[in-house]
Design a protein around this motif. Structure first.
Motif, PDB file in Angstrom:
ATOM      1  N   TRP A 255      78.654  66.724  47.764  1.00 13.76           N
ATOM      2  CA  TRP A 255      77.316  67.223  48.089  1.00 13.76           C
ATOM      3  C   TRP A 255      77.079  67.138  49.590  1.00 13.76           C
ATOM      4  O   TRP A 255      77.415  66.125  50.219  1.00 13.76           O
ATOM      5  CB  TRP A 255      76.309  66.332  47.349  1.00 13.76           C
ATOM      6  N   CYS A 256      76.514  68.183  50.159  1.00 13.74           N
ATOM      7  CA  CYS A 256      76.145  68.115  51.579  1.00 13.74           C
ATOM      8  C   CYS A 256      74.676  67.737  51.684  1.00 13.74           C
ATOM      9  O   CYS A 256      73.812  68.483  51.240  1.00 13.74           O
ATOM     10  CB  CYS A 256      76.374  69.448  52.276  1.00 13.74           C
ATOM     11  N   PRO A 257      74.389  66.570  52.266  1.00 17.68           N
ATOM     12  CA  PRO A 257      72.995  66.126  52.323  1.00 17.68           C
ATOM     13  C   PRO A 257      72.143  66.948  53.299  1.00 17.68           C
ATOM     14  O   PRO A 257      70.929  66.943  53.194  1.00 17.68           O
ATOM     15  CB  PRO A 257      73.087  64.670  52.792  1.00 17.68           C
ATOM     16  N   ARG A 258      72.767  67.668  54.224  1.00 21.75           N
ATOM     17  CA  ARG A 258      71.971  68.497  55.122  1.00 21.75           C
ATOM     18  C   ARG A 258      71.633  69.822  54.443  1.00 21.75           C
ATOM     19  O   ARG A 258      70.493  70.248  54.397  1.00 21.75           O
ATOM     20  CB  ARG A 258      72.731  68.768  56.435  1.00 21.75           C
ATOM     21  N   CYS A 259      72.676  70.474  53.895  1.00 25.06           N
ATOM     22  CA  CYS A 259      72.440  71.745  53.210  1.00 25.06           C
ATOM     23  C   CYS A 259      71.789  71.498  51.844  1.00 25.06           C
ATOM     24  O   CYS A 259      71.305  72.424  51.215  1.00 25.06           O
ATOM     25  CB  CYS A 259      73.745  72.512  53.029  1.00 25.06           C
ATOM     26  N   GLN A 260      71.826  70.268  51.406  1.00 26.59           N
ATOM     27  CA  GLN A 260      71.242  69.863  50.129  1.00 26.59           C
ATOM     28  C   GLN A 260      71.788  70.695  48.973  1.00 26.59           C
ATOM     29  O   GLN A 260      71.042  71.239  48.161  1.00 26.59           O
ATOM     30  CB  GLN A 260      69.716  69.960  50.173  1.00 26.59           C
TER      31      GLN A 260
ATOM     32  N   ALA B  64      84.078  66.928  55.009  1.00 28.71           N
ATOM     33  CA  ALA B  64      82.811  67.324  55.622  1.00 28.71           C
ATOM     34  C   ALA B  64      82.406  68.671  55.043  1.00 28.71           C
ATOM     35  O   ALA B  64      83.233  69.411  54.518  1.00 28.71           O
ATOM     36  CB  ALA B  64      82.984  67.436  57.130  1.00 28.71           C
ATOM     37  N   CYS B  65      81.150  68.977  55.162  1.00 24.81           N
ATOM     38  CA  CYS B  65      80.657  70.273  54.706  1.00 24.81           C
ATOM     39  C   CYS B  65      81.364  71.349  55.518  1.00 24.81           C
ATOM     40  O   CYS B  65      81.406  71.291  56.740  1.00 24.81           O
ATOM     41  CB  CYS B  65      79.147  70.357  54.910  1.00 24.81           C
ATOM     42  N   TRP B  66      81.903  72.328  54.815  1.00 24.99           N
ATOM     43  CA  TRP B  66      82.719  73.337  55.498  1.00 24.99           C
ATOM     44  C   TRP B  66      81.886  74.222  56.409  1.00 24.99           C
ATOM     45  O   TRP B  66      82.429  74.924  57.249  1.00 24.99           O
ATOM     46  CB  TRP B  66      83.479  74.193  54.479  1.00 24.99           C
ATOM     47  N   ARG B  67      80.587  74.214  56.277  1.00 22.78           N
ATOM     48  CA  ARG B  67      79.771  75.046  57.160  1.00 22.78           C
ATOM     49  C   ARG B  67      79.065  74.251  58.245  1.00 22.78           C
ATOM     50  O   ARG B  67      79.087  74.615  59.390  1.00 22.78           O
ATOM     51  CB  ARG B  67      78.759  75.857  56.343  1.00 22.78           C
ATOM     52  N   CYS B  68      78.444  73.141  57.875  1.00 28.80           N
ATOM     53  CA  CYS B  68      77.645  72.453  58.895  1.00 28.80           C
ATOM     54  C   CYS B  68      78.327  71.185  59.395  1.00 28.80           C
ATOM     55  O   CYS B  68      77.814  70.536  60.288  1.00 28.80           O
ATOM     56  CB  CYS B  68      76.245  72.163  58.377  1.00 28.80           C
ATOM     57  N   LYS B  69      79.485  70.851  58.808  1.00 27.27           N
ATOM     58  CA  LYS B  69      80.300  69.715  59.259  1.00 27.27           C
ATOM     59  C   LYS B  69      79.679  68.345  58.989  1.00 27.27           C
ATOM     60  O   LYS B  69      80.189  67.328  59.446  1.00 27.27           O
ATOM     61  CB  LYS B  69      80.664  69.820  60.758  1.00 27.27           C
TER      62      LYS B  69
HETATM   63 ZN   LIG Z   1      76.172  71.360  55.060  1.00 26.63          ZN
END
Ligand SMILES: [Zn+2]
Ligand SMILES: [Zn+2]
Length: 1005
Positions: A189-194, A423-428
């Protein structure tokens, strides 16, 4: 008369000139429709490029292939669609739009239009669409610059209504098979992109190297191991399980400690007097000097079932689970090695297991029936019920847990640890694992449908099994591709198709009843309209995206209550996977043929060919295509895939702006030249990674491109002086250079044989989708053409020869070759081939021609072999001269050489070439073979004179070159007196209008 070739020809300008010509004069359009009436089809399917940024040079590799084969099949007369695609929907676009707007979170997006959530989402979605249009335009221009011909006006966009609704059709079919379900899992899970990051999306390159604080935790055993065995009571010190973790934030979620039954574990007393259990092999590693004594050693299985205390047992969320699951809460369990192999390289051999916070933990928990403790929310904040930790961010404050552990005596040791972390593949942003309710397509469930007749064998097959069968029907290039795909298909989990909390994407057509729990899937726009009970009027006229689509409500089939669409958007790979069904349309426009005219659709389906960079696509595009086509038609979506590697900088490292080895596409195109760039890609072995940069480009330019150009220039320079006759014809739209009634010499015959072979070879290679094989053979040919044919023919042109018939033979041969070579080069290097072809033929464009039909009777294998032998003899001859220290320009009476080549196998006609190349009057090979049969006798004096004359002419020619004179520009020369007897020969060969004799050489205009 041909247009002269300038000495300082500017190739980049030339490329821009042809680009303008192709688009302004409608050449591309004519090219696209050239074979519209053909009954041969070549169906290429484009894997959509993400329209989110300008394209890079790594895109140009694949796009060269994507243009090369359509150009080739166009020459062969195949009808094609020439459709390019853009990938549009998904998180990657959202992230960039958020950046542009300076938005930090979901809340910001939903407040874009202050206080109006609906209008905010509408605006955000609209901005995402606009971004896609902006970059698709840029990428289109860049692709054109690459010389890529496609139906640019009708590229497909995965955000189109047609594409989205076709995915609905697919999902509906999955639903009818009983494969769509809602599941609760621990997901990355990406906590920034949620939002959840699906298994397909985590690639090796998305791991970053980071330093985290890792901790050795002491979990106190409730029952002491030694007491269990000896039945003694309370007279021994406490025992702890020593457990290592690199993600301390997950400790509150701990359910179990996992070990390997077959390993040895030791109880070790350390200097403080405490006793720790850990894998025997790791004792030294972990405890080092702290070891006081090893108390005992047992097999792992003896520890199974032991209960222990955790550091957070007092927190309500934890104690609740402890009460509900007393039998397996905080218990030592045995691992399943296939799910969670335990390492003896690092850690303690005892593994912290948090079912809610790890993929393997979750899988193992599911298998063993372990409960889970959800600990974090969408932003990675600790949930309610976790005491002092609740609502604090788990990932941003790692010390939160560590400080607590230290203060309360649960930490044996905390240390910095460098590891690769996803890491999130878009926002790292670093990923976390959390429990989420998501939607899935089941891979291992037989269908609910009972198909009849010929499809009935599918009834017992799961989707996974069907996909494997379909994948095997595809031709994979390189061959290891099949194995890689099968590895993925055999091991992948169910397909996570939902994305939570996002806005820009496919609207999953799942309607779940909050009242009775029943859900249904809508398969088309028409079906939604029919079932709509509310909101259709407000939705109509909008694309099926948020927020408008969500105005439409239907009625629950079971309980009759009003039902909303679920909030989630779809996994973006659904978008690209459906394109064989959604994008094949009449003239690349309008409704999918799959929907309105299946028979026509089948002419293009399955695609004959796709080509993409391998890394990643096994789990992504290839996978999605196979999954979706298996569900739709149980057919392979494509017949053949050519995969290629990764483009790296020429220093062997990935291209990176900050490393100075990255090349921006436009800059690269205008520095290297697109022809050279394309040739680099074409000659590359696709199964290997490619090193790309300016130095590599220079090599290719020097070793191929300029050699080709210089051959062409030589031809143009002299043909304009000699003005021979050509027999160039056009019959039924096909061009032909006739070589009838010419006095071809042995060299002409040889190069024609080489050329006829080449054309066939290139055709065969390209039909086998082997661009490299074709390119390397072309390079060999061009090298032969330059370093042997032209080199040996210099004496046949202009002032060097008076033999008109021989000149005609030479010029027609090379003309024949250059005209046809331009055609076969046009798919590879579209610019220079156009430059050559148009000047040679004055036709409209090389890209509107047909593949050359060459005269097979020119092919003479024996002659080629003999010429090859002759060249080896020449090599030995040059080596001999070198060993004697006599330069080639010094004529010799007789040269004697030894070689492995049998000279008797070389025909008579070839020997004069050998003599002339070696500048000798006689040659003796291997002692017993001599040519000519009767020795040519020349005196030392004559040889010397001949050598000096040759040297003099060479010097004058060099001066001419220095002075930048054209071949036919006359000069005035003064030459030393002793050359008086050769006056006429010198005059003719150096194009002198006036010759005088004096002390030394003078050249002037
Ligand atoms: Zn993200
Ligand atoms: Zn209901």
């Amino acid at each position: 008369m041909f247009k002269p070739v300038q000495a300082n020809h500017n190739f980049i300008e030339m490329e821009h000139k042809w680009l303008r010509y192709w688009y302004e004069e409608g050449i591309v359009d004519k090219y696209l429709h050239k074979n519209d009436n053909s009954d041969k089809y070549f169906s290429f399917l484009d894997g959509p490029i993400t329209a989110n940024n300008p394209m890079g040079v790594h895109h140009a590799w694949g796009r060269t292939y994507k243009d090369l084969w359509p150009k080739f099949y166009n020459l062969l007369g195949f009808r094609q669609r020439f459709q390019n695609g853009f990938d549009c929907q998904g998180l990657w676009v959202e992230v960039e739009v958020e950046k542009e707007l300076g938005l930090k979170s979901k809340k910001d997006i939903e407040n874009l239009v202050s206080g109006d959530r609906f209008a905010s989402i509408a605006k955000f979605v609209d901005l995402c669409k606009k971004r896609v249009y902006r970059f698709s335009k840029i990428q289109t221009e860049q692709s054109k610059r690459l010389g890529y011909f496609a139906d640019w006006q009708h590229s497909y966009y995965t955000m189109s209504d047609e594409n989205n609704y076709m995915i609905w059709t697919f999902l509906k079919k999955c639903y009818e098979n009983g494969w769509i379900y809602k599941g609760q899992e621990s997901v990355p899970w990406c906590p920034r992109c949620q939002t959840a990051i699906s298994q397909h999306e985590i690639l090796t390159e998305d791991y970053k190297e980071v330093v985290h604080e890792a901790i050795y935790i002491k979990f106190k055993l409730k029952t002491q191991m030694s007491n269990v065995k000896t039945k003694e009571k309370d007279n021994k010190p406490d025992e702890y399980l020593l457990v290592w973790t690199t993600t301390p934030w997950t400790i509150p979620a701990n359910i179990a400690i996992t070990l390997d039954e077959d390993f040895d574990y030791s109880l070790v007393e350390v200097k403080s007097g405490e006793r720790y259990w850990l894998a025997t092999n790791l004792v030294k590693n972990v405890l080092g000097d702290d070891v006081k004594q090893i108390v005992k050693t047992v097999k792992g299985k003896e520890l199974i079932g032991l209960k222990y205390e955790g550091p957070f047992d007092h927190l309500p969320a934890v104690s609740k689970v402890a009460k509900e699951y007393p039998h397996n809460f905080h218990t030592v369990v045995a691992t399943d090695k296939k799910i969670l192999p335990i390492s003896l390289e690092e850690g303690t051999g005892l593994v912290h297991t948090a079912v809610s916070a790890g993929t393997e933990d979750y899988k193992l928990g599911k298998k063993l029936g372990l409960p889970m403790i959800p600990v974090i929310d969408d932003e990675a904040n600790y949930l309610d019920g976790l005491g002092e930790f609740s609502f604090k961010n788990a990932k941003k404050n790692p010390r939160l847990i560590l400080d607590y552990m230290e203060k309360n005596g649960f930490a044996y040791k905390i240390h910095n640890y460098k590891h690769r972390y996803p890491a999130c593949w878009r926002c790292k942003t670093e990923l976390v694992w959390k429990v989420a309710e998501e939607w899935y397509i089941a891979m291992d469930k037989p269908s609910n449908l009972k198909l009849k007749t010929q499809m009935s064998k599918l009834n017992k097959m799961t989707l996974r099994e069907r996909m494997i069968a379909v994948a095997k029907r595809i031709k994979w290039m390189p061959e290891f591709g099949l194995q890689r795909e099968l590895d993925w298909l055999k091991n992948m989990d169910d397909w996570l198709i939902s994305k939570k909390n996002r806005y820009w994407g496919l609207s999953l057509p799942i309607y779940e009843c909050k009242h009775c729990g029943h859900f249904t899937v809508i398969g088309s726009k028409e079906e939604l309209k029919e079932k709509a009970v509310e909101g259709w009027d407000k939705f109509e006229g909008h694309s099926p995206h948020k927020p408008y689509i969500d105005l439409v409500k239907i009625k629950c089939e079971k309980c009759g209550k009003v039902v909303f669409r679920i909030e989630d958007v779809g996994n973006p790979w659904l978008d690209a996977g459906i394109v064989p069904y959604s994008t094949i349309t009449e003239n690349n426009q309008g409704e999918p043929l799959y929907k309105i005219d299946k028979e026509k659709w089948q002419k293009w389906f399955p695609a004959d060919f796709i080509t993409e960079s391998f890394p990643g696509q096994f789990k992504n595009w290839f996978y999605a295509l196979i999954a979706m086509s298996t569900v739709m038609e149980n057919e392979p979506p494509f017949k053949r895939v050519l995969g290629f590697g990764t483009l790296l900088g020429e220093d062997g490292r990935p291209m990176h702006k900050s490393w100075g080895n990255a090349i921006e596409f436009n800059e690269g195109a205008d520095k290297i030249g697109v022809d050279v760039m394309r040739w680099m890609y074409a000659r590359q072995n696709p199964s290997e990674n490619m090193l790309f940069g300016y130095k590599k480009a220079d090599e290719v330019r020097r070793q191929f491109y300029l050699i080709l150009w210089n051959v062409y220039k030589f031809f143009i320079d002299y043909v304009n002086l000699d003005k021979p006759k050509f027999n160039f014809q056009v019959r039924e739209g096909k061009t032909k250079v006739s070589l009838k009634n010419l006095k071809l010499n042995i060299l002409d015959k040889w190069i024609l044989s080489r050329f006829v072979f080449l054309v066939e070879f290139v055709e065969q290679s390209l039909k086998n989708f082997d661009a490299r094989g074709a390119a390397l053979e072309i390079e060999r040919f061009v090298s032969d053409l330059s370093t042997w044919y032209i080199r040996q023919s210099r004496g046949r042109v202009w002032v060097n020869s008076n033999d008109k018939d021989d000149k005609e033979a030479f010029y027609n041969t090379i003309y024949y070759i250059l005209v046809n070579l331009s055609i076969i080069l046009s798919p590879f290097i579209p610019f220079v081939s156009e430059e050559m072809y148009k000047n040679l033929t004055d036709r409209e464009s090389v890209h509107l021609e047909f593949w050359p039909e060459v005269e097979k009777e020119f092919y003479d294998k024996n002659l080629e072999e003999e010429m090859e032998k002759a060249r080896r003899i020449v090599e030995s001859g040059h080596a001999k001269r070198k060993s004697l220290g006599v330069k080639v320009r010094m004529p010799l009476s007789t040269l004697t050489i030894e070689t492995e080549v049998n000279p008797k196998l070389i025909r008579e006609e070839i020997w004069p070439i050998i003599l002339s190349e070696l500048n000798v009057k006689n040659i003796v090979v291997n002692q017993d073979f001599r040519y000519p049969k009767t020795e040519v006798k020349v005196s030392e004096e004559e040889l010397k004179k001949e050598g000096e004359l040759r040297e003099l002419i060479r010097r004058i020619q060099a001066k001419r070159k220095e002075m930048g004179l054209k071949p036919n520009q006359p000069i005035r020369v003064t030459v030393p007196k002793e050359f008086q007897p050769f006056k006429e020969e010198i005059k003719r060969k150096v194009v002198a209008s006036n010759i005088t004799f004096g002390e030394s050489l003078i050249v002037e205009i």
